[in-house]
Design a protein around this motif. Structure first.
Motif, PDB file in Angstrom:
ATOM      1  N   ASP A 108       0.702  -1.112  -0.184  1.00 11.58           N
ATOM      2  CA  ASP A 108       0.111   0.242  -0.500  1.00 11.58           C
ATOM      3  C   ASP A 108       1.058   0.582   0.108  1.00 11.58           C
ATOM      4  OD1 ASP A 108      -2.533   1.916   0.397  1.00 11.58           O
ATOM      5  OD2 ASP A 108      -1.087   1.944   2.361  1.00 11.58           O
ATOM      6  N   LYS A 109       1.939   1.559   1.497  1.00 13.67           N
ATOM      7  CA  LYS A 109       2.858   3.027   1.297  1.00 13.67           C
ATOM      8  C   LYS A 109       3.697   2.405  -0.014  1.00 13.67           C
ATOM      9  CE  LYS A 109       0.682   2.850   5.718  1.00 13.67           C
ATOM     10  NZ  LYS A 109       1.761   3.385   7.330  1.00 13.67           N
ATOM     11  N   GLY A 110       4.666   1.900  -0.213  1.00 10.41           N
ATOM     12  CA  GLY A 110       6.074   1.513  -1.056  1.00 10.41           C
ATOM     13  C   GLY A 110       6.485   1.866   0.254  1.00 10.41           C
ATOM     14  N   PHE A 111       7.580   2.813  -0.228  1.00  8.76           N
ATOM     15  CA  PHE A 111       8.589   3.789   0.562  1.00  8.76           C
ATOM     16  C   PHE A 111       8.931   5.238  -0.708  1.00  8.76           C
ATOM     17  CE2 PHE A 111       9.432  -0.565   0.872  1.00  8.76           C
ATOM     18  CZ  PHE A 111       9.863  -0.913   2.813  1.00  8.76           C
ATOM     19  N   CYS A 112       9.767   6.098   0.810  1.00  6.94           N
ATOM     20  CA  CYS A 112       9.950   7.244  -0.488  1.00  6.94           C
ATOM     21  C   CYS A 112      11.502   7.338  -0.689  1.00  6.94           C
ATOM     22  CB  CYS A 112      10.021   8.217   1.663  1.00  6.94           C
ATOM     23  SG  CYS A 112      10.967   8.392   2.253  1.00  6.94           S
ATOM     24  N   ALA A 113      10.910   8.037  -1.686  1.00  5.94           N
ATOM     25  CA  ALA A 113      13.031   8.085  -2.132  1.00  5.94           C
ATOM     26  C   ALA A 113      13.746   8.234  -1.613  1.00  5.94           C
ATOM     27  CB  ALA A 113      13.154   9.452  -3.049  1.00  5.94           C
ATOM     28  N   LYS A 114      14.478   8.460  -0.244  1.00  5.96           N
ATOM     29  CA  LYS A 114      15.278   8.136   0.649  1.00  5.96           C
ATOM     30  C   LYS A 114      15.219   6.348   0.882  1.00  5.96           C
ATOM     31  CE  LYS A 114      16.937   9.392   4.725  1.00  5.96           C
ATOM     32  NZ  LYS A 114      17.132  10.054   6.137  1.00  5.96           N
ATOM     33  N   HIS A 115      14.211   6.364   1.288  1.00  3.69           N
ATOM     34  CA  HIS A 115      14.117   5.109   1.809  1.00  3.69           C
ATOM     35  C   HIS A 115      14.748   3.925   0.668  1.00  3.69           C
ATOM     36  CE1 HIS A 115      13.000   7.397   5.750  1.00  3.69           C
ATOM     37  NE2 HIS A 115      13.641   6.314   6.155  1.00  3.69           N
ATOM     38  N   PHE A 116      13.041   4.162  -0.119  1.00  7.69           N
ATOM     39  CA  PHE A 116      14.079   3.274  -1.435  1.00  7.69           C
ATOM     40  C   PHE A 116      15.648   3.470  -1.537  1.00  7.69           C
ATOM     41  CE2 PHE A 116       9.935   3.078  -3.529  1.00  7.69           C
ATOM     42  CZ  PHE A 116       9.820   1.301  -3.257  1.00  7.69           C
ATOM     43  N   GLU A 117      15.982   4.573  -1.937  1.00 12.36           N
ATOM     44  CA  GLU A 117      18.125   4.550  -1.767  1.00 12.36           C
ATOM     45  C   GLU A 117      18.183   3.347  -0.726  1.00 12.36           C
ATOM     46  OE1 GLU A 117      21.249   7.923  -2.753  1.00 12.36           O
ATOM     47  OE2 GLU A 117      18.768   8.811  -3.095  1.00 12.36           O
ATOM     48  N   LEU A 118      17.936   3.556   0.217  1.00 13.50           N
ATOM     49  CA  LEU A 118      19.115   2.822   1.449  1.00 13.50           C
ATOM     50  C   LEU A 118      18.623   1.777   0.864  1.00 13.50           C
ATOM     51  CD1 LEU A 118      18.107   5.632   4.924  1.00 13.50           C
ATOM     52  CD2 LEU A 118      20.444   5.426   3.554  1.00 13.50           C
ATOM     53  N   LEU A 119      17.490   1.528   1.040  1.00 12.50           N
ATOM     54  CA  LEU A 119      17.260   0.279   0.715  1.00 12.50           C
ATOM     55  C   LEU A 119      17.676  -0.781  -0.165  1.00 12.50           C
ATOM     56  CD1 LEU A 119      13.243  -0.421   1.145  1.00 12.50           C
ATOM     57  CD2 LEU A 119      14.888  -1.839   2.265  1.00 12.50           C
ATOM     58  N   TYR A 120      18.214  -0.220  -1.542  1.00 11.52           N
ATOM     59  CA  TYR A 120      18.624  -0.424  -2.793  1.00 11.52           C
ATOM     60  C   TYR A 120      20.208  -0.496  -2.472  1.00 11.52           C
ATOM     61  CZ  TYR A 120      20.971  -0.626  -7.440  1.00 11.52           C
ATOM     62  OH  TYR A 120      21.278  -1.504  -8.840  1.00 11.52           O
ATOM     63  N   ASN A 121      20.955   1.018  -2.238  1.00 12.38           N
ATOM     64  CA  ASN A 121      21.956   0.698  -1.819  1.00 12.38           C
ATOM     65  C   ASN A 121      22.799  -0.010  -0.654  1.00 12.38           C
ATOM     66  OD1 ASN A 121      22.861   2.251  -3.795  1.00 12.38           O
ATOM     67  ND2 ASN A 121      22.606   4.217  -2.250  1.00 12.38           N
ATOM     68  N   LYS A 122      21.998  -0.429   0.244  1.00 10.75           N
ATOM     69  CA  LYS A 122      21.890  -2.066   0.701  1.00 10.75           C
ATOM     70  C   LYS A 122      22.590  -3.024   0.461  1.00 10.75           C
ATOM     71  CE  LYS A 122      22.082  -3.062   5.732  1.00 10.75           C
ATOM     72  NZ  LYS A 122      23.175  -2.306   6.505  1.00 10.75           N
ATOM     73  N   GLN A 123      22.281  -3.342  -0.783  1.00 13.53           N
ATOM     74  CA  GLN A 123      22.816  -4.235  -2.035  1.00 13.53           C
ATOM     75  C   GLN A 123      23.167  -5.488  -1.365  1.00 13.53           C
ATOM     76  OE1 GLN A 123      23.719  -4.365  -5.122  1.00 13.53           O
ATOM     77  NE2 GLN A 123      23.208  -1.869  -5.177  1.00 13.53           N
ATOM     78  N   GLU A 124      21.800  -5.627   0.357  1.00 12.29           N
ATOM     79  CA  GLU A 124      21.434  -7.113   0.685  1.00 12.29           C
ATOM     80  C   GLU A 124      20.344  -7.235   0.582  1.00 12.29           C
ATOM     81  OE1 GLU A 124      22.389  -6.785   4.465  1.00 12.29           O
ATOM     82  OE2 GLU A 124      24.384  -5.981   4.624  1.00 12.29           O
ATOM     83  N   ASN A 125      20.443  -8.839  -0.302  1.00 13.98           N
ATOM     84  CA  ASN A 125      18.893  -8.978  -0.958  1.00 13.98           C
ATOM     85  C   ASN A 125      18.165  -8.544  -1.337  1.00 13.98           C
ATOM     86  OD1 ASN A 125      16.706 -12.028  -0.950  1.00 13.98           O
ATOM     87  ND2 ASN A 125      15.799 -11.063   2.154  1.00 13.98           N
ATOM     88  N   ARG A 126      18.533  -8.652  -2.803  1.00 17.06           N
ATOM     89  CA  ARG A 126      18.090  -7.834  -3.945  1.00 17.06           C
ATOM     90  C   ARG A 126      16.667  -8.848  -4.143  1.00 17.06           C
ATOM     91  NH1 ARG A 126      22.729  -6.340  -8.122  1.00 17.06           N
ATOM     92  NH2 ARG A 126      21.180  -5.053  -8.686  1.00 17.06           N
ATOM     93  N   LEU A 127      16.647  -9.736  -3.859  1.00 16.36           N
ATOM     94  CA  LEU A 127      15.922 -10.689  -4.613  1.00 16.36           C
ATOM     95  C   LEU A 127      14.063 -10.145  -4.014  1.00 16.36           C
ATOM     96  CD1 LEU A 127      13.682 -12.750  -5.859  1.00 16.36           C
ATOM     97  CD2 LEU A 127      14.788 -14.472  -4.285  1.00 16.36           C
ATOM     98  N   GLY A 128      14.969  -9.731  -2.247  1.00 18.40           N
ATOM     99  CA  GLY A 128      13.398  -9.798  -1.284  1.00 18.40           C
ATOM    100  C   GLY A 128      13.073  -7.651  -1.958  1.00 18.40           C
ATOM    101  N   LEU A 129      14.313  -7.100  -2.520  1.00 12.80           N
ATOM    102  CA  LEU A 129      13.565  -5.732  -2.404  1.00 12.80           C
ATOM    103  C   LEU A 129      12.838  -6.522  -3.882  1.00 12.80           C
ATOM    104  CD1 LEU A 129      13.546  -2.713  -1.558  1.00 12.80           C
ATOM    105  CD2 LEU A 129      15.902  -2.481  -2.967  1.00 12.80           C
ATOM    106  N   GLY A 130      13.139  -6.830  -4.999  1.00 17.08           N
ATOM    107  CA  GLY A 130      12.905  -7.158  -6.089  1.00 17.08           C
ATOM    108  C   GLY A 130      11.274  -7.527  -5.652  1.00 17.08           C
ATOM    109  N   LEU A 131      10.899  -8.209  -4.615  1.00 17.85           N
ATOM    110  CA  LEU A 131       9.125  -8.929  -4.454  1.00 17.85           C
ATOM    111  C   LEU A 131       8.504  -7.992  -3.703  1.00 17.85           C
ATOM    112  CD1 LEU A 131      10.699 -12.623  -2.808  1.00 17.85           C
ATOM    113  CD2 LEU A 131       9.506 -11.888  -5.104  1.00 17.85           C
ATOM    114  N   ILE A 132       9.342  -7.047  -3.313  1.00 17.64           N
ATOM    115  CA  ILE A 132       8.619  -6.277  -2.495  1.00 17.64           C
ATOM    116  C   ILE A 132       8.046  -4.792  -4.033  1.00 17.64           C
ATOM    117  CG2 ILE A 132       8.444  -3.619  -0.648  1.00 17.64           C
ATOM    118  CD1 ILE A 132      10.712  -4.816   0.550  1.00 17.64           C
TER     119      ILE A 132
END
Length: 259
Positions: free
Chosen positions: A53-77
């Motif tokens: 429903d909510k997703g994430f703001c630009a800042k937190h999408f950036e932090l999630l992606y730049n973490k470079q951990e569990n990219r599959l999980g981020l893709g599923l989200i």
């Protein structure tokens, strides 16, 4: 001072030398939430419903992606989030819109334009306004921001409680370098929510005195930083001004991850 499980994060943050103890708290929470949404939350239906429903703001999408951990999980989200948002947008655009049909899209938007310019158009039913409203609502939503706001508000309650009940914490609080302007505002709003009028007057006077002293301090440190680029001050010591730029930026805007 007797530590309790809900006071430990607060007292730990206040023991760290920083421009704003609440920034320390918020960044620690933010890191924990980023880890959580890339890990355990993927298996929890309630949280998947929330991220859909909510997703994430630009800042937190950036932090999630730049973490470079569990990219599959981020893709599923992102996949299920897009599925839900696309369904909402399709209903607003009209059931006949096809993502690959340029002619259909042009036809739909021509109809929308005609409705907008029509004398009989009603703002409440204007399809363009509905689309704009939905996009604005989505832009304001962020799963991490929502959790941060809620938890930081709870911490403000703890801070105010400890300041009045624990002399050791009060002394620790008063020894700090004040707060960033964002968290100064949060504390002031918290006094109206959690304190009575007498307590609010006492705490606010103390807080603003500390804040102004430290706003003056950081300004002088930045000023000295600029003077050190003048050859006349080459041989003068830096003092505390060598890292004044990042600290002053944090003082103004709050938590930031400057490189």
């Amino acid at each position: 001072m007797k530590e309790k499980i809900y006071t430990i994060p607060v007292t730990d943050a206040f023991r760290i030398d920083s421009e704003c103890p609440m920034c320390v708290l918020e960044q620690k929470l933010e890191d924990e939430y980023i880890e959580y949404y890339l890990g355990p939350s993927l298996m929890e239906p309630d949280h998947r419903i929330e991220t859909n429903d909510k997703g994430f703001c630009a800042k937190h999408f950036e932090l999630l992606y730049n973490k470079q951990e569990n990219r599959l999980g981020l893709g599923l989200i992102i996949d299920t989030h897009l599925c839900e948002q696309n369904e909402k947008l399709k209903k607003l655009f009209g059931d006949s819109i096809k993502s690959s049909g340029k002619k259909t899209r042009a036809s739909i938007f021509r109809k929308i334009s005609e409705k907008v310019t029509s004398k009989e158009s009603n703002k409440e039913t204007d399809p363009v306004d509905k689309i704009i409203s939905e996009l604005e609502n989505l832009e304001k939503k962020c799963t991490v921001c929502g959790r941060l706001d809620y938890t930081m508000d709870r911490y403000i309650d703890v801070i105010l409680y400890l300041w009045f009940k624990e002399e050791d914490f009060k002394n620790l609080f008063n020894s700090k370098k004040g707060f960033c302007l964002k968290h100064l505002k949060s504390l002031l709003k918290g006094t109206k929510k959690y304190l009575n009028s007498r307590e609010r007057a006492v705490f606010t006077e103390n807080l603003l005195k500390i804040q102004m002293e430290n706003m003056d301090r950081i300004q002088k440190e930045v000023n000295w930083f600029t003077k050190k680029f003048d050859y006349r001050y080459n041989n003068e010591p830096w003092g505390n001004s060598r890292d004044a730029l990042p600290r002053s930026i944090q003082k103004i805007v709050g938590p930031c991850r400057l490189k």
